[in-house]
Design a protein around this motif. Structure first.
Motif, mmCIF file in Angstrom:
data_model
loop_
_atom_site.group_PDB
_atom_site.id
_atom_site.type_symbol
_atom_site.label_atom_id
_atom_site.label_comp_id
_atom_site.label_asym_id
_atom_site.label_seq_id
_atom_site.Cartn_x
_atom_site.Cartn_y
_atom_site.Cartn_z
ATOM 1 N N VAL A 41 0.858 -1.107 0.072
ATOM 2 C CA VAL A 41 0.002 0.057 0.151
ATOM 3 C C VAL A 41 1.093 1.309 0.166
ATOM 4 N N LEU A 42 2.023 0.975 0.760
ATOM 5 C CA LEU A 42 2.684 2.366 0.911
ATOM 6 C C LEU A 42 3.588 2.552 -0.536
ATOM 7 N N ALA A 43 3.736 1.351 -1.175
ATOM 8 C CA ALA A 43 4.564 1.549 -2.805
ATOM 9 C C ALA A 43 3.578 1.895 -3.605
ATOM 10 N N GLU A 44 2.233 1.811 -3.354
ATOM 11 C CA GLU A 44 1.320 2.489 -4.525
ATOM 12 C C GLU A 44 1.259 4.002 -4.128
ATOM 13 N N ILE A 45 1.546 4.410 -2.984
ATOM 14 C CA ILE A 45 1.548 5.900 -2.612
ATOM 15 C C ILE A 45 3.029 6.285 -2.874
ATOM 16 N N ASP A 46 3.941 5.756 -2.840
ATOM 17 C CA ASP A 46 5.285 6.221 -3.035
ATOM 18 C C ASP A 46 6.132 4.943 -3.875
ATOM 19 N N PRO A 47 6.362 4.805 -5.091
ATOM 20 C CA PRO A 47 6.921 3.891 -5.767
ATOM 21 C C PRO A 47 8.266 3.391 -5.172
ATOM 22 N N LYS A 48 8.881 4.447 -4.385
ATOM 23 C CA LYS A 48 10.216 3.906 -3.951
ATOM 24 C C LYS A 48 10.169 2.886 -2.902
ATOM 25 N N GLN A 49 8.844 2.640 -2.289
ATOM 26 C CA GLN A 49 8.591 1.849 -1.084
ATOM 27 C C GLN A 49 8.630 0.364 -1.695
ATOM 28 N N LEU A 50 8.521 0.143 -3.075
ATOM 29 C CA LEU A 50 8.309 -1.276 -3.692
ATOM 30 C C LEU A 50 9.654 -2.168 -3.078
ATOM 31 N N VAL A 51 9.180 -2.933 -2.106
ATOM 32 C CA VAL A 51 10.593 -3.812 -1.521
ATOM 33 C C VAL A 51 9.818 -5.170 -1.077
ATOM 34 N N ASP A 52 10.667 -6.168 -1.413
ATOM 35 C CA ASP A 52 10.116 -7.406 -0.856
ATOM 36 C C ASP A 52 10.827 -7.691 0.524
ATOM 37 N N LEU A 53 10.011 -7.581 1.702
ATOM 38 C CA LEU A 53 10.337 -7.727 2.875
ATOM 39 C C LEU A 53 11.380 -8.956 3.135
ATOM 40 N N ARG A 54 11.238 -9.998 2.572
ATOM 41 C CA ARG A 54 12.343 -11.280 2.654
ATOM 42 C C ARG A 54 13.555 -10.679 2.556
ATOM 43 N N GLU A 55 13.834 -9.660 1.651
ATOM 44 C CA GLU A 55 15.029 -9.309 1.320
ATOM 45 C C GLU A 55 15.471 -8.022 2.175
ATOM 46 N N GLU A 56 14.879 -7.662 2.967
ATOM 47 C CA GLU A 56 15.021 -6.253 4.041
ATOM 48 C C GLU A 56 15.215 -6.775 5.471
ATOM 49 N N MET A 57 16.101 -6.038 6.124
ATOM 50 C CA MET A 57 16.224 -6.204 7.451
ATOM 51 C C MET A 57 15.026 -5.650 8.141
ATOM 52 N N PRO A 58 14.542 -6.242 9.277
ATOM 53 C CA PRO A 58 13.480 -5.670 10.188
ATOM 54 C C PRO A 58 13.619 -4.152 10.420
ATOM 55 N N GLU A 59 14.992 -4.055 11.005
ATOM 56 C CA GLU A 59 15.141 -2.590 11.575
ATOM 57 C C GLU A 59 14.990 -1.505 10.321
ATOM 58 N N GLN A 60 15.516 -2.170 9.026
ATOM 59 C CA GLN A 60 15.294 -1.138 8.024
ATOM 60 C C GLN A 60 14.000 -1.012 7.520
ATOM 61 N N THR A 61 13.102 -2.039 7.585
ATOM 62 C CA THR A 61 11.672 -1.971 7.294
ATOM 63 C C THR A 61 11.090 -0.934 8.257
ATOM 64 N N ALA A 62 11.152 -0.974 9.390
ATOM 65 C CA ALA A 62 10.655 -0.043 10.498
ATOM 66 C C ALA A 62 10.909 1.349 10.257
ATOM 67 N N LYS A 63 12.187 1.530 9.908
ATOM 68 C CA LYS A 63 12.756 2.628 9.593
ATOM 69 C C LYS A 63 12.284 3.403 8.472
ATOM 70 N N ARG A 64 12.092 2.618 7.440
ATOM 71 C CA ARG A 64 11.461 3.208 6.238
ATOM 72 C C ARG A 64 9.946 3.347 6.266
ATOM 73 N N MET A 65 9.277 2.525 7.051
ATOM 74 C CA MET A 65 7.842 2.898 6.941
ATOM 75 C C MET A 65 7.595 4.097 7.896
ATOM 76 N N LEU A 66 8.458 4.133 9.097
ATOM 77 C CA LEU A 66 8.035 5.193 9.893
ATOM 78 C C LEU A 66 8.517 6.456 9.624
ATOM 79 N N SER A 67 9.696 6.691 8.366
ATOM 80 C CA SER A 67 9.882 8.060 7.947
ATOM 81 C C SER A 67 8.719 8.205 6.828
ATOM 82 N N LEU A 68 8.258 7.362 6.186
ATOM 83 C CA LEU A 68 7.035 7.861 5.267
ATOM 84 C C LEU A 68 5.893 8.017 6.020
ATOM 85 N N LEU A 69 5.735 7.447 7.014
ATOM 86 C CA LEU A 69 4.478 7.803 7.769
ATOM 87 C C LEU A 69 4.597 9.015 8.435
#
Length: 646
Positions: A41-69
């Motif tokens: 859903v965030l990737a639909e709002i901002d195409p830069k957020q198109l990430v497969d979470l299996r290839e990303e660390m949880p800390e990076q995921t939380a940081k990325r989502m919190l910054s966009l929110l």
């Protein structure tokens, strides 16, 4: 909460997500899957957020989502402790945290797209120090900082102005205290509303869990009541055989294949990048090995070893049987999963119907009897409805003809009456009609008495002949109907088989398609990463070229014998600026010394001026007071003189 989940599921099933969820499947998502949905859903709002979470660390995921929110101005309800719980819930994929975020994002997707697009132009960029050496970049950065400082000063002035306006009002402190209490109470109200919502959610989940457990208990009791020991033992043996096959044969093979695939991929990753020449060399080796294999096959066929041929036949049959066994096991597993999902849906529908009308759902033979009874009633209803429609149509026609005939009869009667009045025999036609009607009624009654028995006997004969004709006519139709029914059963059976084959083929193609989509997504991400790396290296090269050009210009100017060129050097400019600043500092220190020395006398002189000002103000007040007293005395004196004159 149920309305919130329903809105989320409906929005995710529409374009552009097309998730094909229902309330049960969405509620049963794992935390990682739920986070992936939020990331989509965030990737639909901002195409830069198109990430497969299996290839990303949880800390990076939380940081990325919190910054966009934070950029999208999402505010979770609650205080500071709730903010920490919000971050933790976002990391672990907690449903009470992610559901409100999804609901908020899906409500205003178009607005948030604009905000995310504009954010890249409104957020202050962190410029590296090496880029700040460029004059244009440094000037623009300073201008931005000065503009921000001006805006800050304006805001401070506006706040001070508002404070001054408020301080002049009556009961300022009391009103400020009341406003502070109101804000605290509103925050407490929001916190209590959130707690209430969470308790409602927990109650809803507990009720659902209780219903599921009750349905499981009921189904288990029914199975235990209906089943016999032999059937239970047989079922358990089948389940044990199936589980043994899955554990001993299917899963180890799949694990071995995955390990081989992983080893192959690791080997491919560890090897260096291959060029065009390496690929050509590998293709030549593959062609050589294929020719060797073909030669060996030809030699083996020329030997004509019968024992080996028989063994190969058995091997082929065994491999075919094993493949069939694996396919059937997969079909059985899918059927079990489908059965479990259908049972969950059936229990949900059963609970809904029980809530609507309070009755139990019919099962088995009762449902079949109810359906057959309903079909017979529906056929009777359709026939009666058709008869009623035909009668209504015929009634309409007859009513219209009756109206037309009545109108014609009235016209003829009027003409007849006018003619009778002209001839002088008015009323003759009426009496004649009455006599004819009475005589006709008498003759009809007499005839009906004689014909009743004959008509009844003829009617019975006609009915018997009609029944026999219909039977003879329907005999061939009934035979054809039986054949068609048998053919229909065969076709339905064949249709079911084809449908099962189609479903299995579609499932395989769908899995292949998902794998290909994942691979394409991964390759696109790699391409984007390489492009970004390419642009970054180009920027660094340009920056280094600019620095190198500056360094060469500086060296040329510094080494040059021309004084004009030396003055253009940055070193000369900086030394000149340092000398100017040192002179300016020296002058300011001398000025400071003079100010300190003259501070005492100046303060005394200022005090004397203030005393002189107070003295002059006092003299002014005394003079004004004396002026007012003399004017009052003159008025009183003039009034006395006026009285004397009178």
């Amino acid at each position: 909460m149920s309305d919130q989940i329903k809105f989320i599921v409906d929005s995710l099933n529409k374009e552009p997500f097309r998730k094909n969820y229902n309330l049960i499947t969405f509620d049963s998502l794992e935390p990682m899957q739920l986070l992936q949905v939020l990331s989509d859903v965030l990737a639909e709002i901002d195409p830069k957020q198109l990430v497969d979470l299996r290839e990303e660390m949880p800390e990076q995921t939380a940081k990325r989502m919190l910054s966009l929110l934070g950029i999208l101005k999402y505010k979770p309800s609650g205080n500071a402790t709730d903010m920490s719980t919000f971050r933790q819930g976002l990391v672990i994929g907690s449903k009470p945290v992610i559901y409100p975020v999804l609901h908020w994002l899906l409500q205003r997707t178009n607005e948030l797209k604009k905000r995310a697009y504009l954010a890249r132009f409104l957020i202050k960029l962190e410029v590296p120090s090496e880029f700040l050496q460029d004059e244009t970049v440094a000037d623009t950065n300073k201008q931005d900082i000065s503009a921000m400082e001006e805006e800050k000063d304006q805001l401070i002035k506006r706040v001070e102005h508002l404070k001054k306006r408020v301080e002049t009002a009556q009961n300022y402190q009391w009103m400020l205290k009341i406003a502070r209490q109101l804000r605290v109470e509103k925050e407490r109200e929001e916190y209590l509303a959130q707690q209430k919502q969470e308790q409602k959610n927990q109650l809803f989940y507990a009720v659902q869990r209780l219903q599921r457990v009750q349905n499981q208990l009921k189904s288990m009791r029914q199975a235990a009541a209906d089943a016999k020991p032999e059937s239970l033992m047989k079922r358990l043996e089948e389940e044990i055989k199936f589980n043994l096959y899955m554990v001993t044969e299917k899963f180890p093979k799949e694990l071995e294949n995955k390990k081989k695939e992983l080893h192959f991929l690791q080997k491919v990753v560890s090897e260096p990048a291959m060029g065009h020449s390496d690929l050509l060399e590998l293709e030549s080796k593959i062609n050589e090995i294929n020719t060797e294999i073909n030669q060996l096959i030809e030699k083996k066929m020329m030997r004509n070893e019968p024992i080996e041929g028989k063994l190969s036949l058995y091997r082929q049959q065994a491999s075919i049987i094993s493949r069939k066994k694996e396919a059937k096991a997969e079909e059985l597993q899918e059927a079990k999963e489908k059965l479990a999902s259908l049972e969950r849906e059936a229990s949900l529908k059963r609970n809904q119907t029980r809530e609507f009308d309070g009755t139990e759902v019919l099962k088995g033979d009762e449902f079949k009897r109810y359906v057959s009874k309903l079909r017979s009633k529906s056929t009777v209803f359709k026939k009666k409805h058709q008869i009623i429609a035909e009668l209504k149509a015929e009634f309409g026609l007859l009513q219209r003809t009756e109206e037309l005939l009545k109108q014609r009869h009235e016209n003829i009667q009027q003409q007849l009456q006018t003619m009778e009045e002209k001839k002088g025999i008015s009323g003759y036609s009426y009496t004649q009609e009455e006599l004819e009607r009475v005589s006709a009624l008498k003759s009809e009654v007499d005839e009906m008495k004689g014909r009743t028995l004959d008509d009844m006997s003829e009617m019975v004969k006609k009915l018997n002949s009609l029944v026999s004709e219909k039977k003879s006519a329907l005999a061939s139709v009934i035979k054809e109907l039986r054949q068609l029914r048998q053919k229909c059963q065969e076709l339905t059976q064949e249709c079911d088989e084809k449908k099962s084959q189609y479903d299995s083929c579609a499932a395989g193609l769908e899995s292949n398609r998902s794998k290909l989509e994942q691979e394409v997504r991964r390759l696109r991400e790699e391409c984007l990463q390489e492009e970004s790396r390419y642009h970054y290296t180009n920027c660094m090269i340009k920056n280094l070229e600019v620095q190198l050009r500056r360094a060469t210009d500086e060296m040329k100017a510094y080494i040059s014998s021309d004084q004009q060129e030396k003055r253009k050097a940055i070193r000369e400019q900086y030394t000149k600026n340092i000398a100017e600043q040192e002179n300016l500092g020296k002058k300011l220190r001398e000025k400071q010394k003079v100010v300190r020395e003259s501070h005492g006398p100046n303060m005394k002189q200022a005090k004397m001026w203030r005393d002189l000002q107070q003295l002059m103000e006092c003299k002014k007040q005394c003079f004004l007071k004396q002026q007012s007293q003399t004017s009052i005395g003159q008025v009183i004196q003039e009034g006395g003189e006026d009285r004397l004159i009178l």
